[in-house]
Design a protein around this motif. Structure first.
Motif, mmCIF file in Angstrom:
data_model
loop_
_atom_site.group_PDB
_atom_site.id
_atom_site.type_symbol
_atom_site.label_atom_id
_atom_site.label_comp_id
_atom_site.label_asym_id
_atom_site.label_seq_id
_atom_site.Cartn_x
_atom_site.Cartn_y
_atom_site.Cartn_z
ATOM 1 N N LEU A 86 0.826 -1.211 0.000
ATOM 2 C CA LEU A 86 0.000 0.000 0.000
ATOM 3 C C LEU A 86 0.857 1.257 0.000
ATOM 4 O O LEU A 86 0.552 2.241 -0.682
ATOM 5 N N VAL A 87 1.957 1.224 0.757
ATOM 6 C CA VAL A 87 2.855 2.383 0.805
ATOM 7 C C VAL A 87 3.523 2.610 -0.545
ATOM 8 O O VAL A 87 3.747 3.747 -0.977
ATOM 9 N N MET A 88 3.815 1.522 -1.262
ATOM 10 C CA MET A 88 4.521 1.621 -2.539
ATOM 11 C C MET A 88 3.624 2.054 -3.694
ATOM 12 O O MET A 88 4.119 2.546 -4.713
ATOM 13 N N MET A 89 2.327 1.877 -3.569
ATOM 14 C CA MET A 89 1.432 2.162 -4.688
ATOM 15 C C MET A 89 1.543 3.593 -5.217
ATOM 16 O O MET A 89 1.634 3.803 -6.440
ATOM 17 N N PRO A 90 1.541 4.626 -4.368
ATOM 18 C CA PRO A 90 1.674 5.994 -4.911
ATOM 19 C C PRO A 90 2.988 6.197 -5.665
ATOM 20 O O PRO A 90 3.017 6.861 -6.703
ATOM 21 N N TYR A 91 4.067 5.623 -5.147
ATOM 22 C CA TYR A 91 5.363 5.761 -5.823
ATOM 23 C C TYR A 91 5.337 5.072 -7.178
ATOM 24 O O TYR A 91 5.840 5.614 -8.175
ATOM 25 N N LEU A 92 4.749 3.886 -7.254
ATOM 26 C CA LEU A 92 4.684 3.159 -8.524
ATOM 27 C C LEU A 92 3.804 3.892 -9.533
ATOM 28 O O LEU A 92 4.062 3.834 -10.736
ATOM 29 N N ARG A 93 2.767 4.576 -9.054
ATOM 30 C CA ARG A 93 1.938 5.375 -9.965
ATOM 31 C C ARG A 93 2.764 6.500 -10.579
ATOM 32 O O ARG A 93 2.658 6.792 -11.775
ATOM 33 N N ARG A 94 3.586 7.162 -9.775
ATOM 34 C CA ARG A 94 4.431 8.231 -10.306
ATOM 35 C C ARG A 94 5.478 7.683 -11.264
ATOM 36 O O ARG A 94 5.865 8.336 -12.227
ATOM 37 N N LEU A 95 5.904 6.465 -11.014
ATOM 38 C CA LEU A 95 6.952 5.867 -11.834
ATOM 39 C C LEU A 95 6.432 5.400 -13.186
ATOM 40 O O LEU A 95 7.083 5.583 -14.215
ATOM 41 N N GLY A 96 5.245 4.797 -13.185
ATOM 42 C CA GLY A 96 4.763 4.202 -14.429
ATOM 43 C C GLY A 96 3.329 4.497 -14.778
ATOM 44 O O GLY A 96 2.760 3.830 -15.647
ATOM 45 N N GLY A 97 2.704 5.445 -14.109
ATOM 46 C CA GLY A 97 1.326 5.782 -14.435
ATOM 47 C C GLY A 97 0.334 4.979 -13.611
ATOM 48 O O GLY A 97 0.694 4.301 -12.645
ATOM 49 N N LEU A 98 -0.927 5.065 -13.988
ATOM 50 C CA LEU A 98 -1.990 4.382 -13.256
ATOM 51 C C LEU A 98 -1.790 2.872 -13.280
ATOM 52 O O LEU A 98 -1.328 2.302 -14.275
#
Length: 364
Positions: A86-98
């Motif tokens: 859950l903590v990583m989800m916002p970072y992954l969105r910034r990295l590769g989009g939705l």
């Protein structure tokens, strides 16, 4: 068993995506260092889990009762994993989009269900026939390889290209030794030390952490050395060959010490485990970076997936076979010798990998 199989099928997806993202986003000339820094988390996790397992079980006795105390490590570690996701989800969105749940997720789910059903069927039949644990592991591994082979044979594209890539497949086969060693010592190191030295669980666990704790140094150091060698045009393969060979020799030396010493010293075992693990952890980011550089960028996910798939042969068989050999002979020496021999065989395979002449990059 079914829940465990589904969990492993899901966890297998992480690796090919994880390595691909690191290869794509690491600074130029620092791909191997990036691999090493990220995989340091594995060493931290193994060290923490090895030391904390008795305390989690003790907590389980207090909270769940003696019969269900074994569930507590799963509950704690599973909760930590979910929280981290859950903590990583916002970072992954910034990295590769939705994060989209599309056709790829549906195909993955369908394949996972089929694999889980097949694995469970083989397990139930083999267990009902009285097959030993290592035999069940070998049978399930063979089934998985057959199923994946059928899938790859029916598809062109990246998967087929990786199968036809001689050097990528050599690296994948050599990965059997890497994951064999990783899972053999991760699974049995505490028992090996405790049985050899007749020590307490706590003493054995502390010695065994040298095997995992060396990764905190070895992973990033090996990655940095690999990048340094490549920036000077030497390539990664020579270091990979020598580190794998030295690790195999050190494991054989550890086995010889267990065999020759009447009561092995905890200090000597700690030194041997730490040194062997230092080379073992250092060679892994070297191999990962080499995989990334031997295929096209759009093929990296398939290449790392193949590397992990073939390597998992070692991960599945080594704990079961190691335990079976100990039950049969009352010693871990034979299993340790097999581990060391496989690492040396892996070094030989790396010799035949055609890395090509490395292009000198600007040192970072």
């Amino acid at each position: 068993m079914a829940i465990s199989a589904i969990g492993w099928l899901g966890e297998g997806v992480l690796y090919s995506n994880d390595r691909t993202l690191i290869a794509r986003h690491s600074p130029p000339g620092k791909v191997s260092l990036g691999m090493g820094v990220v995989i340091t988390g594995l060493a931290l996790g193994l060290t923490i889990a090895t030391i904390s397992a008795p305390y989690m079980i003790d907590l389980g006795v207090d909270v769940l009762g003696k019969d269900d105390a074994w569930r507590m490590p799963f509950l704690i570690l599973g909760s930590v994993t979910l929280l981290f996701g859950l903590v990583m989800m916002p970072y992954l969105r910034r990295l590769g989009g939705l994060l989209r749940m599309g056709g790829a997720t549906l195909r993955l789910g369908t394949t996972s269900v089929l694999f889980c059903a097949a694995i469970m069927a083989v397990y139930l039949v083999a267990d009902g026939a009285g097959m030993p644990t290592w035999g069940v592991a070998v049978t399930e591994t063979a089934l998985a390889l057959v199923l994946v082979g059928v899938i790859f044979s029916r598809r062109a594209g990246d998967a087929g290209a990786i199968v036809r890539n001689r050097d990528a497949m050599l690296l994948s086969v050599a990965a059997i030794a890497i994951l064999w060693n990783l899972w053999f010592f991760s699974f049995w190191s505490v028992s090996i030390v405790a049985d050899a030295a007749h020590s307490s669980f706590t003493e054995a666990a502390l010695v065994a952490t040298f095997n995992a704790g060396a990764g905190i140094i070895g992973f990033p150091a090996g990655g940095r050395l690999s990048d340094w060698a490549r920036t000077r045009g030497w390539g990664r393969r020579p270091l990979l060959v020598w580190f794998t060979l030295l690790q195999g020799v050190l494991v054989l030396l550890f086995g010889f010490y267990l065999q020759a010493a009447g009561k092995p010293s905890l200090v000597v075992m700690s030194v041997l485990l730490f040194t062997a693990s230092l080379f073992f952890n250092a060679l892994q980011p070297m191999a990962h970076a080499l995989v990334a550089e031997l295929v096209e960028e759009h093929q990296r996910g398939a290449a790392f997936g193949m590397w992990n798939l073939v390597g998992e042969i070692g991960a599945v068989i080594s704990p079961a076979l190691g335990g079976a050999l100990f039950d049969a002979y009352g010693t871990w020496v034979g299993a340790v010798y097999i581990d060391g021999a496989l690492m040396i065989a892996g070094a030989v395979l790396y010799v035949f990998v055609r890395e090509g002449r490395a292009v000198a990059l600007a040192p970072g």
